[in-house]
Design a protein around this motif. Structure first.
Motif, PDB file in Angstrom:
ATOM      1  N   MET A 193      30.327 -29.647  37.404  1.00 33.32           N
ATOM      2  CA  MET A 193      29.490 -28.943  36.438  1.00 33.32           C
ATOM      3  C   MET A 193      30.220 -28.625  35.133  1.00 33.32           C
ATOM      4  O   MET A 193      29.570 -28.342  34.120  1.00 33.32           O
ATOM      5  N   VAL A 194      31.534 -28.691  35.157  1.00 34.21           N
ATOM      6  CA  VAL A 194      32.262 -28.388  33.924  1.00 34.21           C
ATOM      7  C   VAL A 194      32.545 -29.646  33.106  1.00 34.21           C
ATOM      8  O   VAL A 194      32.710 -29.567  31.887  1.00 34.21           O
ATOM      9  N   VAL A 195      32.585 -30.820  33.753  1.00 32.44           N
ATOM     10  CA  VAL A 195      32.907 -32.042  32.996  1.00 32.44           C
ATOM     11  C   VAL A 195      31.754 -32.495  32.108  1.00 32.44           C
ATOM     12  O   VAL A 195      31.906 -33.452  31.351  1.00 32.44           O
ATOM     13  N   ILE A 196      30.605 -31.823  32.181  1.00 34.94           N
ATOM     14  CA  ILE A 196      29.510 -32.177  31.273  1.00 34.94           C
ATOM     15  C   ILE A 196      29.538 -31.329  30.005  1.00 34.94           C
ATOM     16  O   ILE A 196      28.763 -31.594  29.073  1.00 34.94           O
ATOM     17  N   ILE A 197      30.439 -30.340  29.932  1.00 33.50           N
ATOM     18  CA  ILE A 197      30.509 -29.499  28.731  1.00 33.50           C
ATOM     19  C   ILE A 197      31.921 -29.300  28.198  1.00 33.50           C
ATOM     20  O   ILE A 197      32.094 -28.979  27.028  1.00 33.50           O
ATOM     21  N   SER A 198      32.947 -29.476  29.026  1.00 26.04           N
ATOM     22  CA  SER A 198      34.310 -29.172  28.595  1.00 26.04           C
ATOM     23  C   SER A 198      34.767 -30.149  27.514  1.00 26.04           C
ATOM     24  O   SER A 198      34.640 -31.362  27.677  1.00 26.04           O
ATOM     25  N   PRO A 199      35.342 -29.648  26.433  1.00 29.12           N
ATOM     26  CA  PRO A 199      35.798 -30.541  25.368  1.00 29.12           C
ATOM     27  C   PRO A 199      37.040 -31.338  25.731  1.00 29.12           C
ATOM     28  O   PRO A 199      37.434 -32.236  24.983  1.00 29.12           O
ATOM     29  N   VAL A 200      37.681 -31.010  26.857  1.00 30.85           N
ATOM     30  CA  VAL A 200      38.904 -31.717  27.232  1.00 30.85           C
ATOM     31  C   VAL A 200      38.660 -32.709  28.359  1.00 30.85           C
ATOM     32  O   VAL A 200      39.565 -33.035  29.116  1.00 30.85           O
ATOM     33  N   THR A 201      37.435 -33.204  28.484  1.00 34.52           N
ATOM     34  CA  THR A 201      37.141 -34.211  29.489  1.00 34.52           C
ATOM     35  C   THR A 201      36.762 -35.519  28.809  1.00 34.52           C
ATOM     36  O   THR A 201      36.117 -35.535  27.766  1.00 34.52           O
ATOM     37  N   VAL A 202      37.162 -36.619  29.433  1.00 36.17           N
ATOM     38  CA  VAL A 202      36.882 -37.940  28.870  1.00 36.17           C
ATOM     39  C   VAL A 202      35.385 -38.211  28.855  1.00 36.17           C
ATOM     40  O   VAL A 202      34.864 -38.855  27.941  1.00 36.17           O
ATOM     41  N   SER A 203      34.668 -37.719  29.866  1.00 36.54           N
ATOM     42  CA  SER A 203      33.219 -37.967  29.926  1.00 36.54           C
ATOM     43  C   SER A 203      32.511 -37.382  28.708  1.00 36.54           C
ATOM     44  O   SER A 203      31.628 -38.021  28.121  1.00 36.54           O
ATOM     45  N   VAL A 204      32.897 -36.180  28.299  1.00 37.21           N
ATOM     46  CA  VAL A 204      32.309 -35.584  27.094  1.00 37.21           C
ATOM     47  C   VAL A 204      32.732 -36.371  25.857  1.00 37.21           C
ATOM     48  O   VAL A 204      31.934 -36.577  24.937  1.00 37.21           O
ATOM     49  N   GLY A 205      33.980 -36.834  25.837  1.00 37.29           N
ATOM     50  CA  GLY A 205      34.448 -37.641  24.708  1.00 37.29           C
ATOM     51  C   GLY A 205      33.634 -38.907  24.544  1.00 37.29           C
ATOM     52  O   GLY A 205      33.269 -39.288  23.420  1.00 37.29           O
ATOM     53  N   ILE A 206      33.326 -39.585  25.651  1.00 35.74           N
ATOM     54  CA  ILE A 206      32.507 -40.795  25.594  1.00 35.74           C
ATOM     55  C   ILE A 206      31.109 -40.473  25.077  1.00 35.74           C
ATOM     56  O   ILE A 206      30.552 -41.173  24.215  1.00 35.74           O
ATOM     57  N   ALA A 207      30.523 -39.393  25.598  1.00 34.12           N
ATOM     58  CA  ALA A 207      29.174 -39.011  25.186  1.00 34.12           C
ATOM     59  C   ALA A 207      29.116 -38.666  23.703  1.00 34.12           C
ATOM     60  O   ALA A 207      28.171 -39.049  22.996  1.00 34.12           O
ATOM     61  N   LEU A 208      30.126 -37.960  23.203  1.00 35.22           N
ATOM     62  CA  LEU A 208      30.143 -37.600  21.786  1.00 35.22           C
ATOM     63  C   LEU A 208      30.310 -38.827  20.903  1.00 35.22           C
ATOM     64  O   LEU A 208      29.691 -38.939  19.838  1.00 35.22           O
ATOM     65  N   GLN A 209      31.149 -39.749  21.336  1.00 34.88           N
ATOM     66  CA  GLN A 209      31.406 -40.926  20.520  1.00 34.88           C
ATOM     67  C   GLN A 209      30.157 -41.771  20.331  1.00 34.88           C
ATOM     68  O   GLN A 209      29.912 -42.290  19.239  1.00 34.88           O
ATOM     69  N   TYR A 210      29.342 -41.896  21.367  1.00 34.77           N
ATOM     70  CA  TYR A 210      28.200 -42.808  21.285  1.00 34.77           C
ATOM     71  C   TYR A 210      26.874 -42.113  20.966  1.00 34.77           C
ATOM     72  O   TYR A 210      25.902 -42.784  20.625  1.00 34.77           O
ATOM     73  N   SER A 211      26.843 -40.793  21.089  1.00 33.95           N
ATOM     74  CA  SER A 211      25.611 -40.085  20.716  1.00 33.95           C
ATOM     75  C   SER A 211      25.627 -39.642  19.263  1.00 33.95           C
ATOM     76  O   SER A 211      24.575 -39.372  18.673  1.00 33.95           O
ATOM     77  N   SER A 226      24.509 -26.842  32.820  1.00 31.58           N
ATOM     78  CA  SER A 226      25.723 -26.645  33.617  1.00 31.58           C
ATOM     79  C   SER A 226      25.599 -25.433  34.534  1.00 31.58           C
ATOM     80  O   SER A 226      25.933 -25.491  35.719  1.00 31.58           O
ATOM     81  N   LEU A 227      25.101 -24.328  33.986  1.00 21.16           N
ATOM     82  CA  LEU A 227      24.947 -23.114  34.793  1.00 21.16           C
ATOM     83  C   LEU A 227      23.856 -23.284  35.848  1.00 21.16           C
ATOM     84  O   LEU A 227      23.984 -22.776  36.970  1.00 21.16           O
ATOM     85  N   ALA A 228      22.783 -23.998  35.492  1.00 18.16           N
ATOM     86  CA  ALA A 228      21.733 -24.266  36.480  1.00 18.16           C
ATOM     87  C   ALA A 228      22.289 -25.094  37.630  1.00 18.16           C
ATOM     88  O   ALA A 228      21.986 -24.840  38.804  1.00 18.16           O
ATOM     89  N   GLY A 229      23.116 -26.092  37.308  1.00 10.93           N
ATOM     90  CA  GLY A 229      23.748 -26.884  38.354  1.00 10.93           C
ATOM     91  C   GLY A 229      24.686 -26.060  39.207  1.00 10.93           C
ATOM     92  O   GLY A 229      24.771 -26.247  40.426  1.00 10.93           O
ATOM     93  N   LEU A 230      25.392 -25.122  38.581  1.00 11.74           N
ATOM     94  CA  LEU A 230      26.311 -24.261  39.329  1.00 11.74           C
ATOM     95  C   LEU A 230      25.541 -23.382  40.313  1.00 11.74           C
ATOM     96  O   LEU A 230      25.983 -23.179  41.461  1.00 11.74           O
ATOM     97  N   ILE A 231      24.399 -22.876  39.889  1.00  8.46           N
ATOM     98  CA  ILE A 231      23.564 -22.062  40.787  1.00  8.46           C
ATOM     99  C   ILE A 231      23.069 -22.899  41.964  1.00  8.46           C
ATOM    100  O   ILE A 231      23.128 -22.465  43.124  1.00  8.46           O
ATOM    101  N   CYS A 471      26.192 -36.579  32.734  1.00  9.39           N
ATOM    102  CA  CYS A 471      25.722 -36.242  34.077  1.00  9.39           C
ATOM    103  C   CYS A 471      25.881 -37.433  35.028  1.00  9.39           C
ATOM    104  O   CYS A 471      26.163 -37.256  36.209  1.00  9.39           O
ATOM    105  N   GLY A 472      25.692 -38.645  34.507  1.00 10.09           N
ATOM    106  CA  GLY A 472      25.930 -39.814  35.338  1.00 10.09           C
ATOM    107  C   GLY A 472      27.376 -39.888  35.789  1.00 10.09           C
ATOM    108  O   GLY A 472      27.666 -40.158  36.967  1.00 10.09           O
ATOM    109  N   MET A 473      28.302 -39.635  34.879  1.00 10.73           N
ATOM    110  CA  MET A 473      29.722 -39.650  35.237  1.00 10.73           C
ATOM    111  C   MET A 473      30.068 -38.473  36.140  1.00 10.73           C
ATOM    112  O   MET A 473      30.888 -38.598  37.065  1.00 10.73           O
ATOM    113  N   SER A 474      29.462 -37.309  35.900  1.00 10.03           N
ATOM    114  CA  SER A 474      29.708 -36.140  36.745  1.00 10.03           C
ATOM    115  C   SER A 474      29.295 -36.411  38.192  1.00 10.03           C
ATOM    116  O   SER A 474      30.039 -36.112  39.133  1.00 10.03           O
ATOM    117  N   ILE A 475      28.106 -36.974  38.381  1.00  9.52           N
ATOM    118  CA  ILE A 475      27.639 -37.309  39.731  1.00  9.52           C
ATOM    119  C   ILE A 475      28.576 -38.326  40.384  1.00  9.52           C
ATOM    120  O   ILE A 475      28.889 -38.232  41.576  1.00  9.52           O
TER     121      ILE A 475
END
Length: 527
Positions: A193-211, A226-231, A471-475
């Motif tokens: 749940m944190v790799v979809i928002i943390s700025p220090v994850t590669v998955s977020v870096g990929i998403a930012l680069q292409y979006s 993220s919080l909904a997923g955590l719940i 989210c695809g990478m997180s799953i």
């Protein structure tokens, strides 16, 4: 006999030289990835970076795993074939292709270095008191989930080991029997749940680069997902619903344990004060602890600083908060004020905060020593991921310049006319996760899909695209038996990767995918 020894010595020297050369080349790739923002003003930087990346690729290829080599050959072979058939094959395109993903290599190295202040600061211990206050049956699992979530926000995979040992040790202290599912699901889901928002994850870096989004534009709305997923991670987990007789023995024993822990901390603080008076002036310029002699403990600056951290929890909380605020502020300034690219701002932010933490804590030399060791030796642990990134970058560059991605974009355009862009984006997490289960790396598939969609003539909502990718990478991280997260937790618990990934997390992954689809639909309508 002597000749054999000399020959063995020469072979060892050659082996060490090869290891040093690989580390040097990969470290240079990190440097060129960090200065990607200069690519537009200097073609020479692109060419030199591509040549170094190609050299690093060639040197580390033989020492990576068989699976990684197979994927690299498939990606690079497909890219070369695309260039040949389109008559776009040239040394320039090959060199530029190998430079395509160097910023992601840099980001991966920067994330690893950020784990240094987390480990030296021993911030994981700050969470122990939350376990000692347990009064309800669900609280240990909830605390474990939050620990994984908070620590992963900074260190990504670097937080898994300290999070696991912190959780398992504290569960034992409060009397909960060993339960691999209890520990691993709380850690893997908190991480997911944190790799979809943390700025220090590669998955977020990929998403930012292409979006095309910046991190600050993405983080606020995605935080709700993220919080909904955590719940849901907590609600869907049955392992914390353990019968009372299998949990903490009794309140009296808990109170005794808490008193003993408090007493030990007090004794440690007093012991530090006594020793500090005796050794003051003798340990000003030492950075490594001495070997204990005659039963005496080490008295180096490093040991004293660790004891001071244990004796002053308030300062450790402040230091932890400054690390968090400093990282976010630095990334914001680099990206939104100085207009660095998203990946460059995150990578540079990690480097700056790591060094700044060392200066603030008075442990700059230790931080620099750890960093030097990483680039000289420990970067070898990233060889497989570096090879995958370079290969995926060459493949996407080749497909783009050969017209292959444009053709796929046309196919997507035709499909969207029938089902709509929301349906296509909703399928992205499922495709990435399905490929990861059969062994395809989530980053590689995420990059390829993102590149294809970004070149499509259709308009895709940038926030919805970013969420679909992350989210695809997180799953994938949570369920794939081949992911680093699952393999690491499998080694800790001695459970099979299938149990840790698919068996224990598949149900939650399906629910989280449903939440993702809802978010994509809402983002597409309102954002």
């Amino acid at each position: 006999m002597v000749t054999a020894k000399v020959g063995a010595g020469i072979r060892d020297m050659k082996k060490e030289a090869a290891i040093d050369l690989r580390a040097i080349l990969c470290s240079v790739v990190v440097v060129f990835g960090l200065i990607e923002f200069l690519h537009a003003s200097s073609v020479l930087i692109v060419y030199v970076g591509g040549i170094v990346s190609l050299a690093a690729f060639s040197s580390i290829f033989p020492v990576t795993t068989r699976y990684t080599r197979i994927i690299a050959v498939l990606l690079c072979g497909s890219g070369l074939a695309a260039l040949v058939f389109s008559a776009e094959i040239s040394p320039v395109n090959i060199i530029k292709g190998f430079a395509e993903m160097t910023p992601l290599v840099t980001l991966m190295a920067a994330i690893t270095l950020l784990a240094i202040p987390l480990a030296l600061g021993r911030y994981a211990e700050l969470f122990q008191r939350f376990y000692s206050r347990k009064s309800r049956s669900y609280q240990p699992y909830l605390v474990s989930l939050l620990i994984s979530y908070v620590l992963s926000f900074f260190a990504s995979l670097g937080s898994i080991a300290p999070a696991y040992y912190l959780v398992s040790q504290n569960l034992n202290r409060i009397g909960i029997n060993a339960n691999s599912r209890f520990e691993t699901t709380s850690i893997s889901r908190g991480y997911g749940m944190v790799v979809i928002i943390s700025p220090v994850t590669v998955s977020v870096g990929i998403a930012l680069q292409y979006s095309g989004l910046t991190w600050t534009e993405m983080v606020v709305p995605v935080m709700f997902l993220s919080l909904a997923g955590l719940i849901m991670a907590f609600v869907l987990e049955p392992s914390w619903r353990i019968p009372d007789e299998d949990k903490a023995p009794n309140e009296m024993q808990d109170e005794m344990q808490n008193k003993m822990q408090n007493k030990m901390q007090d004794n440690k603080a007093q012991d530090y004060k006594m020793r500090n008076k005796k050794t003051q002036g003798d340990t000003q310029n030492k950075t490594l602890p001495k070997t204990p002699q005659n039963g005496n403990k080490p008295t180096s600056n490093e040991t004293e600083q660790e004891e001071r951290a244990a004796a002053l929890p308030a300062r450790r909380y402040i230091s932890f908060l400054l690390l968090f605020v400093g990282l976010i502020s630095t990334i914001y300034i680099l990206g939104n004020v100085l207009n660095f690219s998203s990946l460059n701002s995150i990578s540079a932010g990690c480097f700056i905060i790591t060094i700044s933490w060392g200066l603030f804590s008075g442990r700059a030399r230790t931080v620099l020593n750890h960093g030097a060791v990483f680039f000289a030796r420990d970067i070898s642990r990233l060889f497989d991921q570096i090879l995958l990134f370079i290969s995926a970058g060459f493949f996407t560059y080749s497909m783009e310049h050969s017209g292959g991605l444009a053709m796929l974009g046309s196919i997507i355009e035709g499909a969207s006319g029938r089902v709509g862009t929301v349906v296509i984006l909703a399928a992205v997490p499922l495709v990435i996760a399905s490929l990861s289960v059969i062994g395809f790396h989530a980053f590689a598939s995420g990059i390829i899909i993102a590149k294809t969609i970004s070149l499509s003539p259709l308009y895709f909502n940038p926030l919805a695209l970013a969420v679909a990718l992350t989210c695809g990478m997180s799953i994938s991280f949570m369920i794939s038996p081949f992911s680093g997260l699952v393999l690491m937790l499998s080694s800790f618990t001695k459970q099979s990767p299938y149990n840790v990934g698919i068996k224990w997390n598949l149900k939650f992954a399906a629910v989280f995918w449903a939440l993702t689809i809802i978010f994509i639909a809402l983002a597409n309508h309102f954002y």
